[in-house]
Scaffold this active site. Structure first.
Site: not given
Length: 419
Positions: A61, A106-108, A147
């Site tokens: 995202v 952002a993050k995934g 992460d």
């Protein structure tokens, strides 16, 4: 209606609503600030070691690209879903803005239990995930980082996969890489060091002497263990720690170097000591000077907030405190000093920015320079938060988030709305 759902995104949206009300943002402008620009879902098929094929769902995202490329970690965990990833991307946007970084959030992630796949399967899955995302990422579009469930090695696999596709080495596509592959000194320790640095600063402001002070660390992964180590070196007694396997408590102070050595060898705190074992539910509400929630979201709810007995709450995790708990902590702000997550744990993205800059310039700094610059940025963001909170008599989280939201909103308004 929105495609994003679940308790974590609902929490991010509720937090934003509080800030939007405080800033008096018109209702018709709010969705443009809150809803992500782009969400990508991918299917990642891999061949398992036994010859069977398994398909894992992956997400990425990108919240906004108004200030520059998006930036954020990639989480491999069994409970990853689109709503959680979107919420983390939103929080990353405010974090980057409040620290003055030229990024959107952002993050995934991939929904996978990394304990149930082999090392080879992990590599194949990581490479397949990056391969699927190549059309949507790039050094000036979206830069990944580690992460929960990922590390330096996974970032090296990401970088290598992207580079093979481009036909040249592109170190700046990810941060948090090994130094041998274009990473920066101090990146792995950056988040935990930043948490400890800001906690010590607040201790000084509150006239709490480090020698004799106590701390509790909930979550003993990379961030929590380094924060504990830095506080321990400063003279603070770490009286309790926990992870997903166990909790340990010793009023006289735990052997932090021994705990770190144990987790490096065993992968968790499990098996360290039966005598020191404690109730994990009691960790957050133990009396202490500094409480460091460094695990996952939403661990401090209204009930916990009512029962907190710390003087400083240093939020090392993303979103550890629910909006209902915030209402209580706002009333208790003279008792408990909250260092909100978007500043407290921002050291990681700050040093990731340094890594990206160094990769682009192909000019690298020493670790002392990295740390000096990290603390300088954190101190500036912290000071701005305190000044605003005192000037307007508002809660620290409101002050920090309002600054981040204002900066993103100002950039969007300046650029205008593309037809």
């Amino acid at each position: 209606m929105t495609i994003y759902s679940g308790p974590v995104f609902d929490m991010a949206a509720k937090q934003f609503g509080v800030i939007a009300d405080y800033l008096e943002i018109p209702v018709d402008q709010r969705d443009r600030l809150l809803l992500p620009k782009r969400a990508v879902t991918v299917a990642c098929p891999i061949r398992r070691d036994d010859g069977t094929i398994a398909v894992f769902e992956g997400y990425r995202v990108q919240h906004h690209l108004t200030l520059g490329p998006t930036k954020g970690g990639t989480r491999f965990a069994s409970n990853v879903d689109l709503g959680e990833v979107a919420a983390l991307a939103v929080w990353m946007s405010w974090k980057c803005a409040v620290t003055g970084l030229p990024y959107g959030g952002a993050k995934g992630g991939i929904a996978v239990d990394t304990k149930k796949i082999s090392r080879r399967e992990l590599e194949v899955l990581a490479r397949r995930y990056m391969q699927e995302l190549i059309p949507f990422v790039g050094p000036h579009i979206d830069v990944m980082a580690p992460d929960m469930g990922t590390d330096e090695q996974v970032m090296a696999w990401f970088m290598d996969t992207y580079s093979m596709h481009q036909g040249r080495t592109v170190t700046e596509i990810v941060t948090g890489k090994p130094v041998s592959a274009g990473g920066t000194l101090g990146r792995r320790e950056a988040t935990g060091r930043g948490v400890a640095h800001l906690a010590r600063r607040v201790m000084q402001d509150l006239s709490i002497e480090a020698n004799g002070a106590t701390a509790v660390v909930q979550g003993f992964g990379n961030v929590g263990s380094i924060a504990a180590s830095e506080l321990h070196k400063a003279g603070v007694k770490i009286i309790a720690v926990s992870d997903h396997t166990t909790a340990l408590h010793r009023p006289a102070g735990l052997d932090v170097p021994g705990l770190i050595a144990h987790t490096a060898q065993r992968g968790s705190l499990a098996g360290y000591s039966n005598e020191l074992a404690s109730d994990p539910k009691s960790i957050l509400t133990m009396p202490c000077d500094v409480l460091v929630p460094a695990a996952v979201e939403r661990v401090i709810d209204a009930n916990v907030a009512n029962n907190l007995r710390c003087r400083i709450l240093a939020e090392a995790a993303n979103g550890p405190t629910t909006p209902d708990a915030d209402l209580i902590l706002e009333r208790r702000k003279d008792e408990i000093f909250v260092i909100p997550d978007i500043i407290c744990n921002a050291g990681g993205v700050v040093v990731s920015y340094f890594e990206w800059v160094q990769d682009l310039a192909q000019f690298f700094w020493g670790e002392d320079e990295v740390m000096r610059r990290e603390y300088q940025i954190l101190d500036t963001a912290f000071s701005n938060m305190i000044e605003r909170a005192r000037r307007d008599d508002i809660y620290n989280r409101t002050a920090a988030m309002a600054t981040g939201v204002e900066r993103v909103r100002a950039a969007k308004n300046t650029r205008g709305l593309f037809p």
